[in-house]
Design an enzyme around this catalytic site. Structure first.
Site, PDB file in Angstrom:
ATOM      1  N   SER A  73       0.843  -1.199   0.000  1.00  0.00           N
ATOM      2  CA  SER A  73       0.000   0.000   0.000  1.00  0.00           C
ATOM      3  C   SER A  73       0.881   1.254   0.000  1.00  0.00           C
ATOM      4  O   SER A  73       1.744   1.389  -0.874  1.00  0.00           O
ATOM      5  CB  SER A  73      -0.944  -0.054   1.209  1.00  0.00           C
ATOM      6  OG  SER A  73      -1.848   1.027   1.191  1.00  0.00           O
TER       7      SER A  73
ATOM      8  N   ARG B   9     -12.189   6.969   9.052  1.00  0.00           N
ATOM      9  CA  ARG B   9     -11.908   5.536   9.108  1.00  0.00           C
ATOM     10  C   ARG B   9     -12.957   4.732   8.340  1.00  0.00           C
ATOM     11  O   ARG B   9     -12.633   3.788   7.623  1.00  0.00           O
ATOM     12  CB  ARG B   9     -11.847   5.069  10.557  1.00  0.00           C
ATOM     13  CG  ARG B   9     -11.524   3.595  10.715  1.00  0.00           C
ATOM     14  CD  ARG B   9     -10.201   3.226  10.057  1.00  0.00           C
ATOM     15  NE  ARG B   9      -9.780   1.867  10.389  1.00  0.00           N
ATOM     16  CZ  ARG B   9      -8.695   1.277   9.898  1.00  0.00           C
ATOM     17  NH1 ARG B   9      -7.902   1.927   9.058  1.00  0.00           N
ATOM     18  NH2 ARG B   9      -8.384   0.047  10.239  1.00  0.00           N
TER      19      ARG B   9
ATOM     20  N   ASP C  52      -9.304  -4.204  -6.075  1.00  0.00           N
ATOM     21  CA  ASP C  52      -8.810  -3.026  -5.363  1.00  0.00           C
ATOM     22  C   ASP C  52      -9.266  -1.761  -6.092  1.00  0.00           C
ATOM     23  O   ASP C  52      -8.911  -1.560  -7.260  1.00  0.00           O
ATOM     24  CB  ASP C  52      -7.276  -3.093  -5.302  1.00  0.00           C
ATOM     25  CG  ASP C  52      -6.655  -2.029  -4.401  1.00  0.00           C
ATOM     26  OD1 ASP C  52      -7.315  -1.029  -4.087  1.00  0.00           O
ATOM     27  OD2 ASP C  52      -5.486  -2.216  -4.025  1.00  0.00           O
TER      28      ASP C  52
ATOM     29  N   HIS D  14      -8.394  -3.730  -1.620  1.00  0.00           N
ATOM     30  CA  HIS D  14      -7.059  -3.244  -1.262  1.00  0.00           C
ATOM     31  C   HIS D  14      -6.478  -3.999  -0.065  1.00  0.00           C
ATOM     32  O   HIS D  14      -5.271  -4.213   0.015  1.00  0.00           O
ATOM     33  CB  HIS D  14      -7.140  -1.749  -0.960  1.00  0.00           C
ATOM     34  CG  HIS D  14      -5.821  -1.118  -0.696  1.00  0.00           C
ATOM     35  ND1 HIS D  14      -4.823  -1.053  -1.639  1.00  0.00           N
ATOM     36  CD2 HIS D  14      -5.319  -0.532   0.415  1.00  0.00           C
ATOM     37  CE1 HIS D  14      -3.771  -0.448  -1.109  1.00  0.00           C
ATOM     38  NE2 HIS D  14      -4.045  -0.127   0.133  1.00  0.00           N
TER      39      HIS D  14
END
Lengths: 370, 370
Positions: A149, A218, A316, A349
């Site tokens: 990432s 978040r 992703d 992801h």
């Protein structure tokens, strides 16, 4: 914020001052890291892991801390990143709140938290800090640098800035430059934090803390870390039991909403909002094209590495597999023996964290071939 | 909120009381609508358009209002929805703030705004309100019902509740049930509004208005209405000119951020926050499977319609084309001559509004064949 630095974390003091790419510098700064396995006499078996935005350096259990780490299934004796063979180093990103110096650290010049007085952080600064740790451990050439990432960006920066630092590279769900969809998502996450009145220009306290903004950031993160495909199978339209559901007419009703709420609760007080802002923005700024007159493929081709694997999940949406395909193509154009693998993981992801059945053999196979 | 109901809007009074699916009722409520073209003597050429969450009834210019409408390229003489042939009706959704009765309307029982005292709105309530308009105009059988996005849900509800109401159906970027990714996105948009202290439990004013929450909700909407592919080509990593960029260290820097900001500014004061919450939640609740013991395909197969087209953009992440494929398959299982077309539009969920080159011939070709 509730401090949460894993026990057993080690620290390496950075050179002081430590200058940043975009200006400014840190004094008396340090980087948190952990290690697994034994460095060979010729120091030729070192593998560096650089992480995504939120993980600490505790990738897996070790002698200093037997608790399971965030990549427990991947790092250990006989595991894909086999610590019987490799001396593995995992570094907590510079700018994080998980042990390395960041906006939530004390500025020695003032005795107060840096907050927004922390210098503008770039991915390259994190790469340079990680190399300081590697060198301090007696390693001049890594067998492999593995980046996940954001760490995929850090690894590419490190390879660009330090030719010859690694013989091989595994780029997992990474990218050579931030593209507008991911910039838009991150910009909105940062806006959620900044709009929270309790953020207060970065001068929040534990008592007056931007909890709503962090919760929004978040949840938006988790939505983009996974995939619609996974959630269709996992949650469908299942509703919460009546005793779990919210009395609020617009409150939690579906399981997927409760899942997001749980993720948010486990994050908001365990990650510093200003650190989040700095690390998030550093990803938007990252662009290997800067090293080749605006041509990202030429930037990748400038990197000198013997062998490379760029890998990701076809689901992703944040770092789409086209970006890992580009990394493989660009490194190959620079002379690397580079391979791309797009895996049919449903988890988006985050697949590299959970789909060990697919990511394990790919990563382990590459490392075995070295 | 800045009121913005297009001039020339017409109103139809609903039966009073007008009962809601989940309980509660409205008194003295009405639905806003507009029409184009001329109803045939046998009333056999009527086409109904039901819309997404935010549009008003002004789909295109007409005698009552010559200003361009939100689907101007698609509706008019000689256009894909040809008003030389069809008598076109567009209804503003019940629960909206664009002319139909909704949470921002005055409750005749109290003389005050409904706010959260508005009854719980379902997609089915909107469908029933639309049918009241259709019947009042002297139409007992529609030639076609066309629904976009949320309107695709409304159209399916209408076909389910009123067997024989339409000979054909075009479902554009719609779905037969809400799935968890879109529920998660909408839940987060609603949370953004509800977390804004100025939302104040739905009792905001023009002076104390949940502008931050609405901005967040709209930006998240726009991100999911478009596609990464489109934005890569449209914005890339282009930065704002220095005179447009923000002095704020975490402010606007990239063109994509400015684009989102512009969209947010044009929305936040032009759509009522409580109406947004009600309409958004109605989509989460929608599930044709309710009509067939939890089996969505069986629910679709219960619908009786002669001919159908389900169409969408392959880049849509909010109502993915698999959902339009499912609609076509389910309607076909019920005996319809049903076709699915997934178009290679780069613009994602919003493609039907902008990619007239692809959506125009598909919609126009279907209507011509009737």
């Amino acid at each position: 914020m509730t401090e949460f630095i894993p026990p057993g974390t080690r620290y390496h003091a950075l050179p002081s001052p430590f200058a940043f790419k975009r200006g400014g510098e840190l004094r008396d700064a340090h980087v948190a890291y952990e290690t697994w396995g034994t460095l060979a006499a010729d120091a030729g078996n070192a593998v560096l892991i650089v992480t995504g935005l939120s993980p600490d350096a505790h990738a897996a259990a070790n002698a200093d801390n037997p608790a399971a780490g965030w990549w427990e299934a991947m790092v250990g004796p006989g595991k894909p990143i086999d610590t019987d063979r490799w001396f593995v180093i995992c570094v907590n990103s510079l700018g994080s709140c998980k042990g390395s110096t960041g906006p939530a650290s004390i500025d020695p010049a003032t005795g107060e938290l840096y907050g927004l007085r922390f210098p503008e952080l770039s991915i390259e600064d994190g790469a340079r800090a990680a190399v300081e740790v590697v060198r301090a451990l007696g390693v001049t050439e890594l067998a492999c640098v593995i980046g996940n990432s954001m760490g995929g960006m850090t690894a590419l920066a490190l390879l660009m800035l330090y030719p010859g630092i690694a013989r091989s590279h595994i780029n997992i769900s990474g990218s050579a430059q931030a593209l507008p969809f991911s910039i838009a998502i991150r910009s909105l996450q940062r806006e959620a934090i900044r709009l929270d009145p309790q953020w207060n220009g970065g001068r929040y306290t534990d008592q007056a803390y931007p909890e709503s903004g962090m919760r929004m950031a978040r949840k938006l993160g988790v939505i983009t870390y996974r995939s619609a495909l996974e959630w269709d199978g996992r949650f469908g339209r299942v509703r919460l039991d009546s005793d779990q559901a919210d009395d609020d007419p617009f409150g939690l009703e579906f399981q997927v909403e409760s899942y997001l709420e749980g993720h948010a609760r486990r994050f908001v007080r365990f990650f510093d909002p200003n650190c989040y802002l700095y690390l998030s923005r550093s990803m938007d700024w990252f662009d290997l094209a800067e090293y080749a007159d605006g041509d990202v493929m030429a930037g990748l081709a400038r990197i000198q590495v013997g062998k490379a694997l760029a890998i990701g999940a076809n689901t992703d949406i944040l770092f789409p597999v086209q970006q890992q395909q580009q990394i493989a193509d660009g490194l190959r154009a620079g002379g690397a023996d580079a391979q791309f693998i797009g895996l049919d993981s449903p988890q988006g992801h985050d697949a590299f964290l959970v789909d060990v059945a697919r990511f394990g053999p790919a990563v382990g196979g590459f490392l075995s071939s070295l």
